[in-house]
Every structure is written in C-alpha cells, then in structure tokens.
Design a protein around this motif. Structure first.
Motif, short mmCIF file in Angstrom:
data_model
loop_
_atom_site.label_atom_id
_atom_site.label_comp_id
_atom_site.label_asym_id
_atom_site.label_seq_id
_atom_site.Cartn_x
_atom_site.Cartn_y
_atom_site.Cartn_z
N LYS A 119 0.78 -1.29 -0.08
CA LYS A 119 0.02 0.04 -0.08
C LYS A 119 0.86 1.35 0.14
O LYS A 119 1.97 1.14 0.55
CB LYS A 119 -0.91 0.02 1.05
CG LYS A 119 -0.28 0.20 2.62
CD LYS A 119 -1.49 0.39 3.65
CE LYS A 119 -0.78 0.47 5.18
NZ LYS A 119 -0.74 -0.70 5.60
N ALA A 120 0.34 2.28 -0.65
CA ALA A 120 1.13 3.62 -0.73
C ALA A 120 0.45 4.60 -0.06
O ALA A 120 -0.80 4.43 0.48
CB ALA A 120 0.89 4.00 -2.38
N ARG A 121 1.20 5.45 0.73
CA ARG A 121 0.83 6.46 1.44
C ARG A 121 1.32 7.97 0.72
O ARG A 121 2.71 7.70 0.19
CB ARG A 121 1.29 6.52 2.93
CG ARG A 121 0.57 5.33 3.58
CD ARG A 121 0.75 5.58 5.14
NE ARG A 121 0.26 6.99 5.58
CZ ARG A 121 -0.15 7.14 6.88
NH1 ARG A 121 -0.43 6.04 7.53
NH2 ARG A 121 -0.75 8.38 7.02
N PRO A 122 0.69 8.91 0.89
CA PRO A 122 1.12 10.20 0.22
C PRO A 122 2.82 10.49 0.81
O PRO A 122 2.97 10.46 2.09
CB PRO A 122 0.18 11.18 0.54
CG PRO A 122 -1.06 10.19 0.89
CD PRO A 122 -0.51 9.05 1.56
N ASN A 123 3.35 11.20 0.27
CA ASN A 123 4.77 11.88 0.40
C ASN A 123 4.39 12.79 1.60
O ASN A 123 3.48 13.37 1.62
CB ASN A 123 5.48 12.19 -0.71
CG ASN A 123 6.82 12.50 -0.42
OD1 ASN A 123 7.02 13.33 0.55
ND2 ASN A 123 7.70 12.13 -1.01
N ARG A 124 5.40 12.74 2.69
CA ARG A 124 5.19 13.86 3.74
C ARG A 124 6.16 14.87 3.62
O ARG A 124 6.30 15.66 4.90
CB ARG A 124 5.32 12.75 4.99
CG ARG A 124 3.98 12.27 5.37
CD ARG A 124 4.27 11.41 6.61
NE ARG A 124 3.00 10.97 7.26
CZ ARG A 124 2.91 9.49 7.65
NH1 ARG A 124 3.77 8.85 7.41
NH2 ARG A 124 1.71 9.08 7.87
N VAL A 125 7.00 14.82 2.66
CA VAL A 125 8.09 16.09 2.48
C VAL A 125 7.19 17.40 1.95
O VAL A 125 6.74 17.09 0.83
CB VAL A 125 9.45 15.54 1.87
CG1 VAL A 125 10.30 16.70 1.88
CG2 VAL A 125 9.90 14.51 2.68
N ALA A 126 7.36 18.42 2.85
CA ALA A 126 6.65 19.59 2.10
C ALA A 126 7.31 19.82 0.76
O ALA A 126 8.68 19.77 0.44
CB ALA A 126 6.67 20.75 3.11
N GLY A 127 6.35 20.36 -0.17
CA GLY A 127 6.83 20.77 -1.61
C GLY A 127 7.00 19.52 -2.77
O GLY A 127 7.33 19.81 -3.57
N THR A 128 6.59 18.36 -2.25
CA THR A 128 6.59 17.31 -3.07
C THR A 128 5.19 17.40 -3.77
O THR A 128 4.09 17.10 -3.21
CB THR A 128 6.69 15.95 -2.18
OG1 THR A 128 7.80 16.00 -1.44
CG2 THR A 128 6.88 14.85 -3.37
N PRO A 129 5.15 17.30 -5.12
CA PRO A 129 3.76 17.23 -5.99
C PRO A 129 3.16 16.42 -5.81
O PRO A 129 3.53 15.06 -5.40
CB PRO A 129 4.54 17.45 -7.50
CG PRO A 129 5.98 18.03 -7.42
CD PRO A 129 6.49 17.73 -5.82
N PRO A 130 1.85 16.14 -5.61
CA PRO A 130 0.81 17.45 -5.79
C PRO A 130 0.74 18.32 -4.65
O PRO A 130 -0.27 18.88 -4.75
CB PRO A 130 -0.15 16.72 -6.32
CG PRO A 130 -0.31 15.47 -5.36
CD PRO A 130 1.10 14.95 -5.21
#
Ligand SMILES: [Zn+2]
Ligand SMILES: [Zn+2]
Length: 395
Positions: A119-130
């Motif tokens: 399972k994927a989770r959204p990226n947590r580093v600010a500035g990562t698209p989208p």
C-alpha cells in the motif's frame, strides 16, 4: 491559484505555513478543499519526535495529518460517483481513506487491505507534488485508486473527520475480535480510540462495558459514551488489583473481549489476564503500539484474533460503516462534536501562537521516564465538550 500547507521544522515546535500551487486534477483523482482536520494520537507522537525511526532524527520539512474531511473542489475526468455508487459532484462533502492499497496482492484479495504490504501513502515532505498530501493544509489531493465516501447531511464535519481513522479502527478491531451481543468487554485506555470503542461496543450490543484509565475526566467521558463501569488506574495502581476488579465485575469469569487502546506494550499481559478462561472464545483486540519495541504478539496460550498484528490503517469498508454508525448511533452523546477535531480555518494561526507545550514537555521528561502527555492546547479547537486531556490514553 495557491493553497497553504502546515510544515513542521522541529519536533515539538510550531508549524510554519507555506504556499504551494494547487495542482491540476488528473483523470480519476479528486481535489478536496478541507474543512476539518483531526489530531490523532499518532500525530502527537510524530509532533513530539517519538517516531524518529520513521521520520528521521529531525523532521525534514514534515507535513502530516490524516483525519480530515472537506468538499469536492474539482473532480478528475471519469469520477462520477463515490465508492458506494452515490453520485458525486463538486461541492459535496466527502471523507476518504488516506492510504492506497494495491488491490491486487493476496492480502488485498483476502479483504485485508489495511495490511497490504504494497500500500502507498502520500509523501510527507513539504513541496513534493502534488503538494497537498496530508490533512494539515487547505487542500488534499486524492489520487486515483482512492476510496471516497459522500458524507450524509446529518453528519457534522466534527463527527465525520475521525471516521477514517479512530472510528474505523475500533469498528474493525471489535468486529475482528468477535464482540457480540451479551459480551463483557474491557477497554483499556479512554483516549480518542477508547471513547469511540465504548460507543461502538454499546452499539454492537455489549452487555457490560468496563473502561480503565488513570484520569477521572476521561472516565467521566467514557460513562457519557455508554460505559457501565469505570476503573481508575490511579485508585487501582497495580495490574493485580485491576485484574481482580474486572473479575469481580464479571462474576469471577473475566471478559469476553479486551481491547488495548492504550498503545503501550505493558498493558497487553494485563489485558490477557482479564480475559475469560475459555481461550477458544476469548478475543483480543490491540491498538497500534506506540513504541517500536511493542512488536511482540500476545502469548499463544490465549486465543488472539482481530487486530494483531495491529492494522496500520483500517480496511476500506470500515470507513463506510463508520459513516453509517455516525448517522444512526445514539451512542454519541453530543451529535455535533468529536473528540479529535479542529477546523481547518484555525490553521493560519498555527505559526503565530505559542502552545506552551514544549517547555512543559521538557519539564515532564526530566521528572518522568515516560513520554510526556502534554498536548498542544492551541491553535486546535477541540470541540465544545472535550478537553485536550481527554484525547490521549494516559498510561
Ligand atoms: Zn488517526
Ligand atoms: Zn495489496
């Protein structure tokens, strides 16, 4: 067009607000304009720096938050209904899962999508698209392959916000644990999860609900949500005395289900001792441990089922059941409030207010080996009737 995201630069520190371009919405995706976000226990662990093994020794422009709801701002091509088949239009209120199981692996095929290893989770580093990948921001970009649910009019934003986490977790855990009408259930910990568990257990027909916590105001809240008996871990300071009290309240037999919603591994053996002797019908539901050392499953001498290993996230159907529960249950004493909500409109003040929490947390750490229970008091709006102290299990 731009939108703001709350970014954490230092553990225990304040959030900084940054602007990022609102992305174009690809086919199959949904852009949500957030109206509420929740502060989950795991968010507090992240903020305090208690999950460094995942997020690093210092947070790298960290964005997080996963309990939320909002209105559809823009629908990607091809999205015409929610996951239950209801027509979906721009402006509709929605909630959704914040993780994305692959849907193809053996685990998913066994209806255990919460445990999907891919399972994927959204990226947590600010500035990562989208850019709008988590709950603490003005938008959320719901990528293709999502599960999304239209929120019925009778459910307020406050109630809807934690349905994708706290309420789903306990619905899933108690169902998997085999809780049935007439059962006696012990709920260890009256934090956000524990309070939800009381209401769910009542709704599932539990005959006797026993709640254990250290703080009197949380036990009072548990009674308001339907607990039959509350045991103070302060007045009963040893595991032996708490086990004895549970046995007394259950005619000497013990509980049919014990739900660990504390998050500390030391309560697990205590909970096992509270279970009824007939191991074949006893069940155990475990919350996600708060520490990485809590990875040892309960001993095999007791029947263990349900949430072990603890699901990192509930499966998809639990979220839709949560909404149904929120709409129909009478076990939420305050229909307009939820234990873990604040309006997204509060976030612009995030970087301009001091919480006073950091200094208190440092003092507490010096005096106790246990992690601080200090909660950020502002800018969160905790709802009308819930105090911040009532949110996190206190053991
Ligand atoms: Zn959560
Ligand atoms: Zn899978």
């Amino acid at each position: 067009m731009k939108g703001r995201v709350a970014v954490l630069k230092a553990y225990g520190g304040e959030f900084e607000l940054r602007e990022y371009p609102v992305p174009e919405v690809e086919a199959g995706a949904i852009l949500v304009r957030l109206s509420r976000a929740g502060v989950c226990g795991s968010d507090l662990h992240i903020w305090r720096g208690e999950m460094k093994e995942i997020y690093g020794a210092s947070p790298q422009d960290l964005t997080f938050g996963h309990e939320m709801c909002g209105r559809v701002d823009k629908l990607g091509a091809g999205v015409t209904t929610d996951s239950m088949g209801q027509p979906l239009r721009e402006g509709d209120r929605v909630t959704y899962l914040y993780f994305f199981p692959c849907g193809r692996c053996p685990v998913c095929l066994h209806d255990e999508m919460g445990s999907c290893p891919r399972k994927a989770r959204p990226n947590r580093v600010a500035g990562t698209p989208p850019y709008f990948n988590n709950a603490y921001g003005e938008y959320y970009y719901l990528r293709p392959g999502h599960f999304v649910f239209k929120i019925p009019d009778e459910i307020s934003d406050d109630i809807a916000t934690p349905t994708n986490c706290a309420l789903s977790q306990v619905l899933y855990g108690l169902r998997r644990a085999g809780l049935r009408a007439g059962h006696a259930v012990v709920i260890q910990g009256a934090g956000g999860l524990g309070i939800n568990a009381v209401a769910v257990a009542r709704d599932m027909g539990a005959d006797k609900i026993i709640v254990i916590d250290r703080l009197p105001e949380r036990l009072e809240l548990a009674r308001a949500f339907g607990a039959d008996h509350t045991l103070s871990a302060t007045e009963l300071p040893t595991a032996d005395r708490r086990v004895e009290a549970v046995k007394e309240l259950t005619g000497g037999f013990g509980a049919d289900v014990v739900a660990d919603l504390v998050g500390y591994p030391e309560v697990i053996p205590e909970g096992l001792r509270m279970l009824r002797g007939a191991a074949a019908t006893s069940r155990w539901a475990a919350s996600r441990p708060a520490t990485s050392s809590a990875t040892t499953p309960p001993p095999s001498s007791a029947a263990t089922r349900g949430s072990w290993p603890p699901p990192t996230t509930p499966r998809g159907p639990s979220s839709s059941r949560s909404l149904s529960f929120g709409a129909t249950s009478r076990d939420f004493p305050s229909s307009g409030s939820s234990p873990t909500c604040f309006p997204s409109s509060a976030s612009p003040k995030a970087s301009s207010r001091r919480t006073g929490c950091s200094a208190r947390a440092r003092r507490t750490r010096r005096s106790r080996a246990r992690p601080s229970r200090c909660e950020p008091q502002r800018p969160w709006n905790w709802g009308r009737r819930f105090s911040a102290k009532a949110l996190t299990p206190s053991w």
